[in-house]
Motif scaffolding. Structure first.
Motif, PDB file in Angstrom:
ATOM      1  N   SER A  17       0.793  -1.224   0.000  1.00  0.00           N
ATOM      2  CA  SER A  17       0.000   0.000   0.000  1.00  0.00           C
ATOM      3  C   SER A  17       0.831   1.283   0.000  1.00  0.00           C
ATOM      4  O   SER A  17       0.587   2.179  -0.813  1.00  0.00           O
ATOM      5  CB  SER A  17      -0.931   0.011   1.221  1.00  0.00           C
ATOM      6  N   ILE A  18       1.802   1.362   0.891  1.00  0.00           N
ATOM      7  CA  ILE A  18       2.548   2.606   1.035  1.00  0.00           C
ATOM      8  C   ILE A  18       3.377   2.912  -0.203  1.00  0.00           C
ATOM      9  O   ILE A  18       3.334   4.030  -0.740  1.00  0.00           O
ATOM     10  CB  ILE A  18       3.456   2.554   2.285  1.00  0.00           C
ATOM     11  N   LEU A  19       4.137   1.934  -0.688  1.00  0.00           N
ATOM     12  CA  LEU A  19       5.006   2.171  -1.836  1.00  0.00           C
ATOM     13  C   LEU A  19       4.226   2.568  -3.087  1.00  0.00           C
ATOM     14  O   LEU A  19       4.587   3.554  -3.753  1.00  0.00           O
ATOM     15  CB  LEU A  19       5.876   0.945  -2.091  1.00  0.00           C
ATOM     16  N   PRO A  20       3.138   1.885  -3.430  1.00  0.00           N
ATOM     17  CA  PRO A  20       2.350   2.339  -4.588  1.00  0.00           C
ATOM     18  C   PRO A  20       1.789   3.746  -4.391  1.00  0.00           C
ATOM     19  O   PRO A  20       1.758   4.546  -5.342  1.00  0.00           O
ATOM     20  CB  PRO A  20       1.222   1.302  -4.679  1.00  0.00           C
ATOM     21  N   ASN A  58      -8.503   4.915   2.729  1.00  0.00           N
ATOM     22  CA  ASN A  58      -8.545   3.501   2.346  1.00  0.00           C
ATOM     23  C   ASN A  58      -7.711   2.585   3.237  1.00  0.00           C
ATOM     24  O   ASN A  58      -7.605   1.387   2.947  1.00  0.00           O
ATOM     25  CB  ASN A  58      -8.083   3.347   0.889  1.00  0.00           C
ATOM     26  N   GLN A  59      -7.121   3.125   4.314  1.00  0.00           N
ATOM     27  CA  GLN A  59      -6.280   2.285   5.171  1.00  0.00           C
ATOM     28  C   GLN A  59      -7.050   1.585   6.280  1.00  0.00           C
ATOM     29  O   GLN A  59      -6.492   0.758   6.997  1.00  0.00           O
ATOM     30  CB  GLN A  59      -5.134   3.124   5.762  1.00  0.00           C
ATOM     31  N   GLY A  63     -12.003   5.085  13.589  1.00  0.00           N
ATOM     32  CA  GLY A  63     -12.236   6.394  14.195  1.00  0.00           C
ATOM     33  C   GLY A  63     -11.587   7.551  13.463  1.00  0.00           C
ATOM     34  O   GLY A  63     -11.408   8.619  14.052  1.00  0.00           O
ATOM     35  N   MET A  64     -11.264   7.365  12.179  1.00  0.00           N
ATOM     36  CA  MET A  64     -10.518   8.390  11.457  1.00  0.00           C
ATOM     37  C   MET A  64     -11.427   9.258  10.593  1.00  0.00           C
ATOM     38  O   MET A  64     -12.269   8.773   9.853  1.00  0.00           O
ATOM     39  CB  MET A  64      -9.448   7.755  10.561  1.00  0.00           C
ATOM     40  N   LYS A  65     -11.218  10.583  10.698  1.00  0.00           N
ATOM     41  CA  LYS A  65     -11.889  11.565   9.863  1.00  0.00           C
ATOM     42  C   LYS A  65     -10.818  12.334   9.103  1.00  0.00           C
ATOM     43  O   LYS A  65      -9.895  12.892   9.706  1.00  0.00           O
ATOM     44  CB  LYS A  65     -12.720  12.534  10.715  1.00  0.00           C
ATOM     45  N   VAL A 139       0.119   7.659   9.204  1.00  0.00           N
ATOM     46  CA  VAL A 139      -1.133   6.885   9.203  1.00  0.00           C
ATOM     47  C   VAL A 139      -0.847   5.403   9.460  1.00  0.00           C
ATOM     48  O   VAL A 139      -1.545   4.737  10.238  1.00  0.00           O
ATOM     49  CB  VAL A 139      -1.890   7.075   7.872  1.00  0.00           C
ATOM     50  N   GLU A 140       0.193   4.885   8.830  1.00  0.00           N
ATOM     51  CA  GLU A 140       0.555   3.482   9.034  1.00  0.00           C
ATOM     52  C   GLU A 140       0.925   3.212  10.487  1.00  0.00           C
ATOM     53  O   GLU A 140       0.581   2.154  11.038  1.00  0.00           O
ATOM     54  CB  GLU A 140       1.714   3.105   8.115  1.00  0.00           C
TER      55      GLU A 140
END
Length: 470
Positions: A17-20, A58-59, A63-65, A139-140
């Motif tokens: 996910s991160i690299l792309p 998309n991760q 509880g994320m806004k 985020v990760e």
């Protein structure tokens, strides 16, 4: 948290996910406002911002806004709120930026600023390491905490798009969002560097700066040197005398009023770092010509000179014709631009006063001397870090690299760090990052060390978890 599991999850997410996401970010040619006069109308800042927003959404972080905040005439801000998971009394703000420096010139064969290329464990492309990786890493790091069903406090993420232009809107946005931010307990800035890729590095200080122009005028107009020399003072000779007031011409030691007492624990840090780097040479920091000696051979003193002591450099001069075409003329005036680096705790406004008074008092030959302050900014010095963070970074560095973490000051300046320190005076501030040897921030062939970045994500995740749970 389990380190082995955190590293396993981080490696998996980095590849999948991160690299792309980072590669797609590199492809967007969004420049910082100072380098793009059409930034308000070409919407490249918004395009890059929405790319980060969509990736974050998309991760699957609970509880994320996520939102992209944009006001007319101001650079966009990616702002993320993650609701506390089991801990209500801790708030952590994490910072990064996504605006980029210009391409600069022709990159090496096969490389380009907006062409993501992976080679020898490095991701090449403008903005990859400075500072596009930040949002992905931050985020990760929270996702990794949640994957192990661990608790964390309220998490806030601010990724601005104007840092390379002096962060003109960051404090404005943070003040406007003050009700949503509340009281901060910890702030982590992911826009600094590391001395090498063999340990965790924390930035403990940044020098302040003050840039001035000093002009010396002696004649109404320039005259033939045969006519005027020996009668009228040479404006450059006067300038030399003024510059000698600022620093010792033999040692380069700057006048005492701009100095501060260096905290003993930072002297200890410098000694520890000097012992670690004792096999290195100064030419690994700056490329001295063969045979040219540094100001001192004592590596600890070099570190302190570059991080806690004031320095002055003449960065430009006007009033001179090119040497190849210069005639026999006694010039009427000389102007010099001077760049001062100030100790982390020295007030930049006080430096303006000291420098101006030093240059203008008792003018040699009663020549006309004028001083104009171009810009100035305060440095920053970290407080002695909270024990839970010391322990966490130590454990992370030992697990990931087999050695303890290092504290290191920076010779440069990030003025907004001191602004944030003033805005949140009770908040713990940690400054770190992945800008290491060969990363070429601002230069040709900028690149990101992928393995080191993955490990930094692990360390970041554990530090947030450990601080919230202490």
């Amino acid at each position: 948290m389990n380190y082995e599991q955190t590293l396993k999850d981080a490696k998996k997410d980095f590849e999948e996910s991160i690299l792309p996401g980072l590669q797609d970010f590199v492809r967007i040619d969004n420049l910082s406002p100072d380098f793009d006069p059409e930034w308000e109308t070409n919407f490249k800042a918004e395009k890059a911002g929405f790319h980060l927003v969509n990736w974050a959404i998309n991760q699957g972080v609970k509880g994320m806004k996520v939102e992209l905040i944009k006001e007319k005439g101001r650079t966009p801000l990616v702002f993320i709120e993650i609701a506390p998971q089991g801990i209500e009394n801790k708030t952590v703000l994490l910072y990064g930026h996504y605006d980029k420096q210009p391409p600069l010139g022709e990159w090496d064969e096969g490389l380009a600023p907006t062409k993501p290329v992976i080679k020898n464990g490095l991701l090449y492309g403008r903005g990859a390491s400075d500072d596009g990786y930040a949002l992905f890493a931050i985020v990760e790091s929270i996702k990794l905490i949640q994957l192990q069903n661990k608790k964390h406090g309220k998490i806030l993420i601010a990724i601005e798009s104007g840092e390379e232009s002096g962060s003109p809107d960051l404090v404005y946005y943070l003040k406007k969002l003050s009700d949503r931010i509340g009281n901060l307990d910890l702030m982590i800035c992911m826009d600094s560097g590391c001395k090498d890729y063999s340990a965790i590095w924390l930035t403990t200080s940044l020098r302040g700066m003050c840039a001035v122009e000093c002009e010396v005028e002696c004649l109404k107009e320039s005259v033939h040197s045969g006519t005027g020399s020996g009668i009228a003072p040479d404006s450059f000779t006067v300038m030399r005398q003024l510059l000698d007031r600022l620093d010792d011409p033999k040692t380069s030691k700057v006048l005492a009023p701009l100095s501060v007492e260096i905290p003993q624990y930072r002297i200890d840090d410098a000694q520890k770092l000097a012992e670690y780097e004792k096999e290195k040479t100064v030419t690994e920091i700056v490329k001295l010509l063969e045979g040219v000696k540094p100001l001192t051979e004592d590596y600890k003193e070099i570190i302190l000179n570059n991080t806690w002591r004031p320095t002055v450099v003449v960065t430009g001069m006007t009033g001179f014709p090119a040497a190849e075409g210069a005639g026999n003329v006694l010039r009427a005036k000389t102007k010099a631009k001077l760049s001062f680096r100030l100790p982390p705790t020295f007030d930049c406004k006080e430096s303006e006063k000291v420098i101006t008074e030093t240059l203008t008092k008792d003018p040699p030959y009663n020549s006309k001397i004028s001083v104009k302050v171009i810009c100035s900014g305060n440095g920053w010095a970290a407080k002695d870090m909270h024990p839970s963070l010391k322990k966490s970074f130590s454990e992370s560095s030992k697990f990931l690299f087999g050695k303890d973490y290092y504290n290191s000051g920076e010779g440069g300046s990030i003025p907004f760090i001191s602004e944030l320190g003033e805005l949140y005076p009770k908040c713990e501030i940690v400054v770190t990052g992945v800008l290491g040897p060969g990363s070429n921030a601002h230069c040709l062939n900028e690149c990101l060390n992928l393995d080191y970045t993955t490990k930094m994500i692990v360390a970041l995740s554990h530090s947030i978890h450990d601080f919230c749970n202490q």
